[in-house]
Each structure stands twice: as structure tokens, then as C-alpha cells.
Design a protein around this motif. Structure first.
Motif, mmCIF file in Angstrom:
data_model
loop_
_atom_site.group_PDB
_atom_site.id
_atom_site.type_symbol
_atom_site.label_atom_id
_atom_site.label_comp_id
_atom_site.label_asym_id
_atom_site.label_seq_id
_atom_site.Cartn_x
_atom_site.Cartn_y
_atom_site.Cartn_z
ATOM 1 N N SER A 1 0.825 -1.217 0.000
ATOM 2 C CA SER A 1 0.000 0.000 0.000
ATOM 3 C C SER A 1 0.851 1.254 0.000
ATOM 4 N N MET A 2 2.009 1.203 0.667
ATOM 5 C CA MET A 2 2.895 2.366 0.670
ATOM 6 C C MET A 2 3.522 2.600 -0.699
ATOM 7 N N CYS A 3 3.743 1.535 -1.435
ATOM 8 C CA CYS A 3 4.431 1.665 -2.729
ATOM 9 C C CYS A 3 3.571 2.319 -3.797
ATOM 10 N N VAL A 4 2.279 2.035 -3.817
ATOM 11 C CA VAL A 4 1.427 2.486 -4.922
ATOM 12 C C VAL A 4 1.379 4.011 -5.050
ATOM 13 N N PRO A 5 1.082 4.786 -3.983
ATOM 14 C CA PRO A 5 1.080 6.242 -4.162
ATOM 15 C C PRO A 5 2.464 6.784 -4.515
ATOM 16 N N TYR A 6 3.496 6.158 -3.978
ATOM 17 C CA TYR A 6 4.849 6.604 -4.272
ATOM 18 C C TYR A 6 5.185 6.371 -5.747
ATOM 19 N N LEU A 7 4.791 5.229 -6.283
ATOM 20 C CA LEU A 7 5.002 4.966 -7.710
ATOM 21 C C LEU A 7 4.240 5.979 -8.572
ATOM 22 N N PHE A 8 3.029 6.322 -8.139
ATOM 23 C CA PHE A 8 2.243 7.327 -8.858
ATOM 24 C C PHE A 8 2.987 8.661 -8.906
ATOM 25 N N VAL A 9 3.500 9.093 -7.761
ATOM 26 C CA VAL A 9 4.215 10.369 -7.703
ATOM 27 C C VAL A 9 5.468 10.320 -8.576
ATOM 28 N N MET A 10 6.195 9.207 -8.508
ATOM 29 C CA MET A 10 7.400 9.104 -9.345
ATOM 30 C C MET A 10 7.051 9.208 -10.825
ATOM 31 N N MET A 11 5.991 8.516 -11.240
ATOM 32 C CA MET A 11 5.606 8.565 -12.647
ATOM 33 C C MET A 11 5.170 9.979 -13.039
ATOM 34 N N ARG A 12 4.347 10.612 -12.220
ATOM 35 C CA ARG A 12 3.857 11.959 -12.546
ATOM 36 C C ARG A 12 4.996 12.967 -12.596
ATOM 37 N N MET A 13 5.908 12.898 -11.639
ATOM 38 C CA MET A 13 7.035 13.834 -11.636
ATOM 39 C C MET A 13 7.937 13.596 -12.851
ATOM 40 N N HIS A 14 8.155 12.348 -13.175
ATOM 41 C CA HIS A 14 8.970 12.030 -14.355
ATOM 42 C C HIS A 14 8.327 12.599 -15.610
ATOM 43 N N GLN A 15 7.037 12.412 -15.748
ATOM 44 C CA GLN A 15 6.336 12.901 -16.932
ATOM 45 C C GLN A 15 6.318 14.425 -16.996
ATOM 46 N N LYS A 16 6.261 15.082 -15.850
ATOM 47 C CA LYS A 16 6.251 16.547 -15.833
ATOM 48 C C LYS A 16 7.613 17.129 -16.181
ATOM 49 N N MET A 17 8.680 16.369 -15.921
ATOM 50 C CA MET A 17 10.016 16.876 -16.221
ATOM 51 C C MET A 17 10.368 16.747 -17.701
ATOM 52 N N LEU A 18 9.697 15.897 -18.432
ATOM 53 C CA LEU A 18 9.993 15.723 -19.852
ATOM 54 C C LEU A 18 9.445 16.896 -20.654
ATOM 55 N N PHE A 19 10.160 17.282 -21.686
ATOM 56 C CA PHE A 19 9.659 18.361 -22.521
ATOM 57 C C PHE A 19 8.494 17.853 -23.375
ATOM 58 N N GLN A 20 7.710 18.752 -23.872
ATOM 59 C CA GLN A 20 6.427 18.433 -24.511
ATOM 60 C C GLN A 20 6.544 17.462 -25.682
ATOM 61 N N GLY A 21 7.550 17.551 -26.500
ATOM 62 C CA GLY A 21 7.641 16.701 -27.682
ATOM 63 C C GLY A 21 8.413 15.413 -27.466
ATOM 64 N N SER A 22 8.744 15.081 -26.230
ATOM 65 C CA SER A 22 9.563 13.904 -25.948
ATOM 66 C C SER A 22 8.836 12.608 -26.308
ATOM 67 N N SER A 23 9.587 11.672 -26.862
ATOM 68 C CA SER A 23 8.995 10.372 -27.200
ATOM 69 C C SER A 23 8.764 9.526 -25.945
ATOM 70 N N LEU A 24 9.351 9.913 -24.831
ATOM 71 C CA LEU A 24 9.163 9.195 -23.564
ATOM 72 C C LEU A 24 7.926 9.652 -22.803
ATOM 73 N N LYS A 25 7.327 10.738 -23.248
ATOM 74 C CA LYS A 25 6.142 11.268 -22.572
ATOM 75 C C LYS A 25 4.947 10.354 -22.856
ATOM 76 N N LEU A 26 4.308 9.880 -21.791
ATOM 77 C CA LEU A 26 3.173 8.963 -21.919
ATOM 78 C C LEU A 26 1.859 9.716 -21.772
ATOM 79 N N LYS A 27 0.870 9.259 -22.478
ATOM 80 C CA LYS A 27 -0.469 9.808 -22.300
ATOM 81 C C LYS A 27 -1.032 9.297 -20.983
ATOM 82 N N THR A 28 -2.073 9.950 -20.504
ATOM 83 C CA THR A 28 -2.673 9.575 -19.228
ATOM 84 C C THR A 28 -3.100 8.112 -19.230
#
Length: 176
Positions: free
Chosen positions: A104-131
Motif C-alpha cells: 500500500s505504501m508503494c502504490v502512491p509513491y510509484l504514482f508520484v514518481m511517474m507523474r514527476m517524471h512525466q512533468k520533467m519531460l519536454f512536450q515533444g519527448s517520445s518518452l512522454k506517456l499519455k494519461t
């Protein structure tokens, strides 16, 4: 084993008795307050951090008060010194509940890591995932973690020589 019996188990018990109330009643509520009132981050990340700390409070209460586990390495043995540690509660159930809190502790933390990673990528990056892709990745990770929970629930067993181990003089924990 004498070091465990004479030193490490009592030190572990004292540390848990000191740590869990500080964490549950002081540190995590303070962090939640700061996250709610004093930080400027997106609502989804703030909610995930707060959820993580609320779950961490439950984990610390369970692992520090209700179920104080001490591993006796190199043997596959866990001693239980908490409030729920009695013959009334199955060790399988206690380990499964511990696995639940850990997962249970891991799931919200994984969510935050994914969201922060996606926010740091520039808009046209091929690593940027859709919701939708982010939800799929997090669902796959959560399903894997839940698989571990079911593994604890179905495959953890008591040792065949449990009574012999518990009756051994080297296992007895001295109260100091």
C-alpha cells in the motif's frame, strides 16, 4: 544467536517502542500538514503524497506496535513481539497484513514518481506517456505488487520444526 538474544532483540524492541509513536503522532502528521498547507504542487501529486503518509502512519502503527517482527538470520525465522503476537493470530495472517501495508505504501509513491517524471519531460519527448498509458503502467505495477500479497497469503507456512526452535534455549529472549 547469543548476540541476537542478548543485544539485538532488546535494542530492536526499544527502538520500535520509541520510533512508532514519534512517527505516528508527530512526524507524519507534520508532513501531512506541510503538504496540505505549505506546498505548491499539482493536486494529484499532493494527494498522492498525503495518501502515502497516511498509509505510512498505518504501517508504522502496525509494524511498531501491533506486529514487531525480528528476523533471525540466516535462518528463515521471524520472531514476533508485538501486541498481536500470540497463538490466537496466525503468522501467515500477520505476514500477509505486513505485506499489505508495504504494498500500500508503494502504490502512491510509484504514482508520484511517474507523474514527476512525466512533468520533467519536454512536450515533444517520445518518452512522454499519455494519461491512459500512465494508468496502464501503474495498473501493471499494482497488479504485480498484489501478486506478492497473494503469494504471502497462500504460500507462507509455519516451519515443521517451529516448536523445537522455540523451545531452544538460544531462542529465548531475555527481558532486560
Amino acid at each position: 544467536f547469543e548476540l541476537d538474544r542478548d543485544y539485538f532483540v532488546p535494542i530492536s524492541k526499544i527502538a520500535r517502542h520509541v520510533y512508532w509513536p514519534i512517527s505516528v503522532f508527530l512526524i507524519n502528521p507534520f508532513v501531512i500538514f506541510v503538504l496540505m498547507r505549505r506546498t505548491q504542487m499539482s493536486f494529484d501529486c499532493k494527494l498522492a503524497y498525503v495518501s502515502h503518509h497516511i498509509i505510512l502512519i498505518g504501517f508504522d502503527f502496525y509494524n511498531g506496535f501491533l506486529y514487531q517482527m525480528y528476523p533471525l538470520a540466516p535462518l528463515p525465522i521471524f520472531f514476533c513481539f508485538g501486541f498481536l503476537c500470540s497463538e490466537e493470530f496466525s503468522s501467515r495472517l500477520l505476514l500477509t497484513i505486513l505485506a499489505f501495508w508495504t504494498i500500500s505504501m508503494c502504490v502512491p509513491y510509484l504514482f508520484v514518481m511517474m507523474r514527476m517524471h512525466q512533468k520533467m519531460l519536454f512536450q515533444g519527448s517520445s518518452l512522454k506517456l499519455k494519461t491512459r498509458s500512465q494508468v496502464a503502467v501503474l495498473s501493471a505495477l499494482t497488479a504485480t505488487l498484489l501478486g506478492n500479497l497473494f503469494g504471502f497469503a497462500f504460500w507462507s507456512t509455519e516451519s515443521d520444526v517451529k516448536k523445537e526452535i522455540l523451545e531452544g534455549c538460544w531462542v529465548e529472549v531475555s527481558e532486560k
